[in-house]
Design a protein around this motif. Structure first.
Motif, mmCIF file in Angstrom:
data_model
loop_
_atom_site.group_PDB
_atom_site.id
_atom_site.type_symbol
_atom_site.label_atom_id
_atom_site.label_comp_id
_atom_site.label_asym_id
_atom_site.label_seq_id
_atom_site.Cartn_x
_atom_site.Cartn_y
_atom_site.Cartn_z
ATOM 1 N N UNK A 132 104.387 72.031 -9.818
ATOM 2 C CA UNK A 132 105.089 73.250 -10.189
ATOM 3 C C UNK A 132 104.654 74.435 -9.342
ATOM 4 N N UNK A 176 105.903 76.922 -21.587
ATOM 5 C CA UNK A 176 105.741 75.500 -21.289
ATOM 6 C C UNK A 176 104.705 75.292 -20.197
ATOM 7 N N UNK A 177 103.426 75.418 -20.504
ATOM 8 C CA UNK A 177 102.423 75.307 -19.447
ATOM 9 C C UNK A 177 102.501 73.940 -18.774
ATOM 10 N N UNK A 178 102.322 73.893 -17.456
ATOM 11 C CA UNK A 178 102.383 72.624 -16.721
ATOM 12 C C UNK A 178 101.255 71.686 -17.140
ATOM 13 N N UNK A 179 101.521 70.407 -17.003
ATOM 14 C CA UNK A 179 100.503 69.399 -17.303
ATOM 15 C C UNK A 179 99.260 69.687 -16.470
#
Lengths: 370, 370, 370
Positions: free
Chosen positions: B320, B363-366
């Motif tokens: 991202x 929606x924080x990235x993995x």
């Protein structure tokens, strides 16, 4: 040999021709000396390429604009094609695909970057025709997108898709070749005058080089092509062994080594033009040969694989290759967008290329690991 | 203090300097009041940055073009560097990497977008030197590609690659720093006149600001740097706690909060220039400071992590971040390609920035989740 | 009917209006003849669209610049909106999202490519206002980035995120609509003169078309909208069955078939302008309607889904859609960057579009397979 001597006069590379007999002798006497064979085959291909492009230009100059342009366009990437065909016949599809993507990246970043650097070290600021560069850059972007983006769209990893992927690859190849043929109709037919300037530049370039007569050029063309094919066979066989002993990954070999060796003659021409402050020509060679890989070499290899390879080759590229090719062509567009250049622009293109090369050397992508 | 008073006259921000003693007192008396400490440390860093850049400019103005340019270029991102070093020493590598990528995105989209909006609200249409903007945009694109694309090419997830990733990161850092040093040779050495216009603009800007003598500026530079370092420690400690209590994810904190705080002084300068219809300067600050993050701050942090951090930090970014950085720099190139601006262009850059911020917030990235 | 006859005189498409009663009769007598219903509904929508845009222009011409512009901008994509709303009510979210992304790709590559090809076959070289094209291209890039990039940044696959994804989608929709409204303020309010040229072109275009009086146009607008809605219902119902019997994947239907049918009237206008050597208008229609899908149609659909759909639709796109939309808008920017066009540029845009279509036809993306 008189013609050859004169040609050598113009191109010091031709002294390397001594490597041609050397590589065949070594192959015969010591077929397991992979490193020596690799080095000798590289040293052989470079001058053979130079002769090949000289012979092509000589024939092209005698056959008038249209057929000449057609010859130049079609034979311009002959070395890449012959090397790739040799790898194709051996079923080394990963190497072939890496060298297709690598040729686009190498021509865009290394060939153009080194041209801008070499030119910029001699001239404080260089300019080029920005409208022509944008047109060529636009064509390059469209060509690479059509070649490479389908790999990022389709669901290639779905089980049971291998037949479908082959059908798709053949369809894409037909589309790309159609675009190539229409491009020839455009540049040699309906809009020839549009490219007249570039052709005149090339003509001036040819004049300096003491062109051969057709009686000399045609046989040379035939003989050299056979020699390139023979040496390519040794090159492709030895490159993987030699790479392993140098600690190179197959991805690095295909992307960097094969791509640089295959385009050596064009690079020499692009660098020379930059040193003579003819950046239009350098930009044209770098962008034009990249486009041609995408529109001509890649689809021809897929279609020929149906005939000469153990199985059919498809046109799917791993995600890293998609990223590199897209970013490289965007980079070239950005770098040529202002129509001005100085040495540091070349440095930056080379730095981007070096970061790609370093990454491939250290961290080979999945599916391309040894 | 006389010099300071005069400086304050030019910059209403300096009233915030009262937050500096307040943050140290609070840290001493109530070390668990994370939210208060966070707010006070942000309020302290902003005026300290303004003083820092004023002191740097004062020294630079006295030391001649070359050394002055060098100082300005190297100390321009000092605050970002000090904050990141504090996080680095604490081993918070995810925060450091998010703040590197976030600084590029924030400077490109927010700093430029807000400049275009603020300028556009005062002037119906603004123009800037399109050739200079394209050159700077091209450099920015190349710099960010070299920094960020290797993460998308290499197979970083392969098991047992952590040592290799570190080797690669050190190699990439050396390459980026080499490009940075050559860039200084270019802009301060061989092609100084090329940048003369921009320098003259900056000079005019300095004049207005009542520069300090070297006898004042050098000690201020030293003292303020120490103060920034001390406040940064409180900021980095409190930011994660405070973020959690505000419901922010670490990705949002690194990408947005740290990036905006770290570049506050440059933002003020860019906004001020835009309000004075000097968009060339705004564009130069936004694009230049983004490039510098990629070519200088990021590799310096990797190399310093070998010395000061618990373990070495690498240069791999999550997908991202790669997408955001590439898209942001492309966006800036598109937005500055016509050389004309009106308020709506600024709005659109801010909308893109807001969609990124909203996504990171929600929606924080993995791998970046709490 | 007199007005209609005159309108038909200007647009041979209107003969297709006979398909409108045919489709309703067929639906009543043979509701399972999906292929026939599909073909008839497509043949009906195309002339209804043409009437709709003629009626909109007629009303717009009478209501003054500001309200007229507002009407044109808002009703310009009415057909897309009505078709998508029908699919939305049926809960076919994948089809709706594919048609949103597909409309951007189709308008960028197919509409523009075909315009350049058709124009180029009549005129040797065409030029257009490069500064306007860059501005519109920049806006399009920013709009599509804001729409599509959040899908590539956020961790959408994390378990338990469906509520969060919906919240995010609503937030993004509000941001996009805000940008749309501000865009109207900009183009119809503060910077109306800026777009005056384009408006004058459009006005000239309207004059030729024998505009209707408001007394005719308003009722026509209402009746036709209802007819489009009724036919859309048949279209959406039949399209999936017909597609299956033609061997098309749902991804192909949404991306290609629905997108082309939904924009048929705008395509006719863009092609006609190109044949009249008014490329500025063609470029404006292609880029403008793509921007409007991103800034208006997509967020309106998300917000309306809260009211009319079984569950709320989110704004997440699969990775292949993100790649295609980004690459398409970049491609348009590259293709229009030089301000000159010849037929081959159109061919290349169409080749890129064909490779996308072929890939979607042969290898449907995961999650979009039947």
């Amino acid at each position: 040999m008189h013609a050859l001597a004169r040609a050598r006069h113009g191109n010091p590379l031709l002294i390397l021709l001594v490597a041609v007999p050397a590589v065949f002798v070594t192959e015969h006497l010591a077929p397991d000396e992979h490193t020596a064979l690799f080095v000798l085959s590289v040293l052989s291909i470079v001058p053979l390429e130079a002769l090949l492009s000289h012979a092509t230009e000589s024939v092209a100059a005698k056959t008038g604009d249209t057929i000449g342009g057609l010859l130049n366009a079609t034979l311009g990437n002959l070395t890449e094609l012959v090397i790739a065909l040799t790898a194709l016949r051996a079923g080394m599809f990963n190497l072939v695909k890496a060298s297709i993507a690598g040729a686009i990246v190498t021509n865009s970043l290394f060939m153009l970057g080194m041209s801008l650097l070499l030119g910029g070290l001699r001239y404080r600021e260089q300019t080029f025709n920005v409208s022509m560069a944008r047109l060529q850059g636009g064509l390059l972007f469209l060509a690479t997108v059509a070649l490479i983006v389908p790999s990022a769209i389709g669901d290639i990893d779905r089980p049971g898709t291998s037949q479908t992927v082959h059908d798709l690859s053949i369809g894409l190849s037909v589309l790309l070749l159609l675009a190539y043929v229409l491009g020839l109709v455009f540049s040699l037919g309906t809009h020839r005058q549009f490219f007249a300037n570039a052709a005149r530049d090339a003509a001036a370039h040819e004049e300096e080089q003491h062109l051969w007569s057709v009686g000399v050029a045609l046989p040379v063309l035939g003989v050299i092509t056979v020699l390139v094919a023979l040496v390519s066979e040794i090159f492709v066989e030895s490159v993987q062994h030699a790479a392993a002993s140098f600690g190179m990954t197959p991805a690095f070999v295909g992307f960097i080594v094969v791509a640089i060796v295959g385009a050596a003659a064009e690079m020499m021409a692009a660098f020379k033009a930059a040193r003579k402050n003819r950046l239009d020509m350098s930009v044209g060679i770098a962008l034009g040969s990249s486009s041609q890989i995408a529109l001509f070499v890649a689809p021809v290899l897929v279609l020929l694989s149906l005939v000469i390879a153990p199985t059919a080759m498809d046109l799917t590229f791993w995600p890293g290759a998609v990223v590199m090719v897209l970013v490289s062509t965007l980079t070239v567009l950005m770098a040529t967008n202002s129509g001005r250049s100085a040495w540091y622009l070349g440095v930056l293109l080379l730095v981007v290329y070096a970061t790609f090369a370093l990454t491939l050397y250290v961290l080979p992508p999945a599916g391309m690991s040894p």
